[in-house]
Design a protein around this motif. Sequence first.
Motif, short mmCIF file in Angstrom:
data_model
loop_
_atom_site.label_atom_id
_atom_site.label_comp_id
_atom_site.label_asym_id
_atom_site.label_seq_id
_atom_site.Cartn_x
_atom_site.Cartn_y
_atom_site.Cartn_z
N GLN A 96 0.85 -1.19 0.00
CA GLN A 96 0.00 0.00 0.00
C GLN A 96 0.88 1.24 0.00
OE1 GLN A 96 -2.93 0.14 3.12
NE2 GLN A 96 -4.03 1.86 2.22
N PRO A 97 1.25 1.74 -1.19
CA PRO A 97 2.18 2.87 -1.29
C PRO A 97 1.62 4.19 -0.77
CG PRO A 97 1.30 2.29 -3.44
CD PRO A 97 0.87 1.22 -2.50
N ASP A 98 0.29 4.34 -0.73
CA ASP A 98 -0.29 5.56 -0.17
C ASP A 98 -1.61 5.21 0.50
OD1 ASP A 98 -0.64 6.54 -3.60
OD2 ASP A 98 -1.85 5.12 -2.47
N SER A 99 -2.11 6.12 1.31
CA SER A 99 -3.34 5.85 2.07
C SER A 99 -4.56 5.94 1.17
CB SER A 99 -3.48 6.85 3.22
OG SER A 99 -3.70 8.15 2.72
N ASP A 100 -5.66 5.35 1.65
CA ASP A 100 -6.90 5.34 0.87
C ASP A 100 -7.48 6.74 0.71
OD1 ASP A 100 -6.71 2.61 0.70
OD2 ASP A 100 -8.06 2.22 2.38
N ALA A 101 -7.24 7.59 1.69
CA ALA A 101 -7.93 8.87 1.74
C ALA A 101 -7.74 9.70 0.47
CB ALA A 101 -7.46 9.67 2.95
N TYR A 102 -6.55 9.69 -0.08
CA TYR A 102 -6.28 10.48 -1.28
C TYR A 102 -7.18 10.05 -2.43
CZ TYR A 102 -3.97 11.94 -5.59
OH TYR A 102 -3.73 12.46 -6.84
N TRP A 103 -7.27 8.73 -2.64
CA TRP A 103 -8.05 8.21 -3.76
C TRP A 103 -9.55 8.33 -3.51
CZ3 TRP A 103 -5.26 7.87 -7.88
CH2 TRP A 103 -3.89 7.59 -7.76
N VAL A 104 -9.97 8.19 -2.27
CA VAL A 104 -11.38 8.40 -1.92
C VAL A 104 -11.79 9.82 -2.29
CG1 VAL A 104 -12.99 8.64 0.00
CG2 VAL A 104 -11.47 6.66 -0.09
N LYS A 105 -10.99 10.80 -1.87
CA LYS A 105 -11.29 12.20 -2.15
C LYS A 105 -11.31 12.47 -3.65
CE LYS A 105 -9.75 16.87 -0.78
NZ LYS A 105 -9.50 17.45 -2.11
N ARG A 106 -10.35 11.90 -4.35
CA ARG A 106 -10.27 12.13 -5.79
C ARG A 106 -11.50 11.57 -6.51
NH1 ARG A 106 -5.05 10.73 -9.67
NH2 ARG A 106 -6.02 11.38 -11.64
N MET A 107 -11.91 10.35 -6.16
CA MET A 107 -13.08 9.74 -6.79
C MET A 107 -14.36 10.49 -6.45
SD MET A 107 -12.39 7.29 -8.82
CE MET A 107 -14.09 6.75 -8.97
N SER A 108 -14.51 10.89 -5.19
CA SER A 108 -15.71 11.60 -4.78
C SER A 108 -15.85 12.93 -5.51
CB SER A 108 -15.69 11.83 -3.27
OG SER A 108 -16.84 12.53 -2.85
N GLU A 109 -14.74 13.63 -5.66
CA GLU A 109 -14.77 14.91 -6.36
C GLU A 109 -15.01 14.72 -7.86
OE1 GLU A 109 -11.06 16.72 -5.38
OE2 GLU A 109 -11.75 17.45 -3.41
N GLU A 110 -14.41 13.71 -8.43
CA GLU A 110 -14.55 13.48 -9.87
C GLU A 110 -15.99 13.17 -10.26
OE1 GLU A 110 -13.61 12.94 -13.88
OE2 GLU A 110 -12.36 13.78 -12.27
N PHE A 111 -16.69 12.41 -9.40
CA PHE A 111 -18.05 11.99 -9.75
C PHE A 111 -19.12 12.67 -8.91
CE2 PHE A 111 -15.30 8.67 -11.38
CZ PHE A 111 -15.80 8.53 -12.68
N GLY A 112 -18.73 13.67 -8.16
CA GLY A 112 -19.69 14.50 -7.45
C GLY A 112 -20.53 13.77 -6.44
N THR A 113 -19.95 12.83 -5.72
CA THR A 113 -20.73 12.10 -4.72
C THR A 113 -20.78 12.88 -3.41
OG1 THR A 113 -18.95 10.82 -3.68
CG2 THR A 113 -19.85 9.97 -5.75
N CYS A 114 -21.77 12.59 -2.63
CA CYS A 114 -21.86 13.14 -1.27
C CYS A 114 -21.17 12.14 -0.35
CB CYS A 114 -23.33 13.33 -0.88
SG CYS A 114 -23.56 14.05 0.76
N HIS A 115 -19.94 12.44 0.01
CA HIS A 115 -19.13 11.44 0.70
C HIS A 115 -19.16 11.60 2.22
CE1 HIS A 115 -16.28 8.22 0.88
NE2 HIS A 115 -15.60 8.90 1.80
N HIS A 116 -19.13 10.44 2.89
CA HIS A 116 -19.16 10.40 4.35
C HIS A 116 -17.96 9.60 4.85
CE1 HIS A 116 -23.51 11.56 4.20
NE2 HIS A 116 -23.45 10.89 3.08
N TYR A 117 -17.19 10.20 5.76
CA TYR A 117 -16.06 9.52 6.38
C TYR A 117 -16.49 8.99 7.75
CZ TYR A 117 -13.17 11.85 2.86
OH TYR A 117 -12.64 12.30 1.68
N ILE A 118 -16.25 7.73 7.99
CA ILE A 118 -16.57 7.13 9.28
C ILE A 118 -15.27 6.67 9.93
CG2 ILE A 118 -17.74 5.22 10.44
CD1 ILE A 118 -19.88 5.38 8.27
N THR A 119 -14.95 7.26 11.08
CA THR A 119 -13.69 6.96 11.77
C THR A 119 -13.97 6.10 13.00
OG1 THR A 119 -12.76 9.07 11.03
CG2 THR A 119 -11.66 7.97 12.86
#
Length: 398
Positions: A309-332
């Motif tokens: 895992q060269p980088d964390s999931d967060a970067y790609w989650v943010k990129r996908m959500s922004e690209e497709f305009g989803t309403c994203h929810h982070y659960i910690t």
Amino acid sequence: MCGIAGWINLNEDIRPFQDKLEQMTSKLMYRGPDARGKWTSTHALIGHTRLIVVDPAGGGQPMVKTYGNRQYVITYNGELYNTSDLREELELLGHKFISNSDTEVLLVSYIEWGPQCVERLNGIYAFGVWDEYSQSLFLARDRFGVKPLFYAQVGNSLIFGSEIKVLLESNLIKPQIDKDGLLEIFSLGPARSPGIGVFKGIHELNPAHCLLHNSNGTFVRKYWSLTSYEHKDNLEYTIDTVRDLVKDAVARQLVADVPVCVFLSGGLDSSAITAIAAKSFYASGKNKLHTYSIDYAGNDLFFKANDFQPDSDAYWVKRMSEEFGTCHHYITIDNESLAKALEDAVLARDLPGMADIDSSLLLFCRKVKQDATVALSGECAISLMYYHMLILKCPQAI
């Protein structure tokens, strides 16, 4: 998901044991929190707990239909992706429907084609149909075993249910683990041998198998096998075909009368599903697609890149959500919560599993359920498919 349960005894009147059916279905209320039903006769007790996804008014269960002097009862957990196709075919054969539910389509399919109906089904399912006239029970499980189905035979009784705990609640089966069960837990766990229920006397109906129980006995058969053929299509045609198949698979699972969301981890599988679902939502004029991801407290501070895992999931989650305009929810989730949920996770599975992986999924889904009822998840379902395309240098596949 819904929950199914049943108790069949062809030799004795089991109506006095309806309270046992109530206890069995009570163990399934978290699977089907929206409604609970039962149907009883001299030799059959059928129960169901419902999670409403399609047709809130018309999809209640157990569902009963009478044709001539024959009465059929179904208890069903699952979703048929070719409901409309089956309905159209059955209507041409003269059948009439009073609901929009896939439950009724499935029941009528059994009435028309009998046990061979499973060969026509496209979906995920575990169901039982009781034929009051012939005093027979038919059980079936989907081709890849997405939906669980356990059963046991004790004396003259056959009991079945969505989970092991349902069978144990009947008191016909004791919670005993013999040598074979111990081998399953310590040698294979969290996996299991096909058909094994770990507890002594409990069996799991294998994927792509069905069971017929009547006065002649109990018969189990395999109704489908995956067949491998030589691949003869060219590269372009393969890309188009796979893309269409994946799009169709996702689109069919978006059909619901309740809120639908997608689990977005930032990986290839969930990203592809998110892209398809978001475009489908936009094309149909629906509100924004809601996506959800899980993270662990302190991960942003302590994450270390590695070859896996060269980088964390967060970067790609943010990129996908922004690209497709989803309403994203982070659960910690924090470690203390994970530890406290370990016992609940084992109770949910009925067996030891993957420890904090199970408890994190349990906590994650509890949060998501506050907003949505149906969630699509990648679960490594299409990675291999895309991997072959990517090594063939086909980036247009995504």
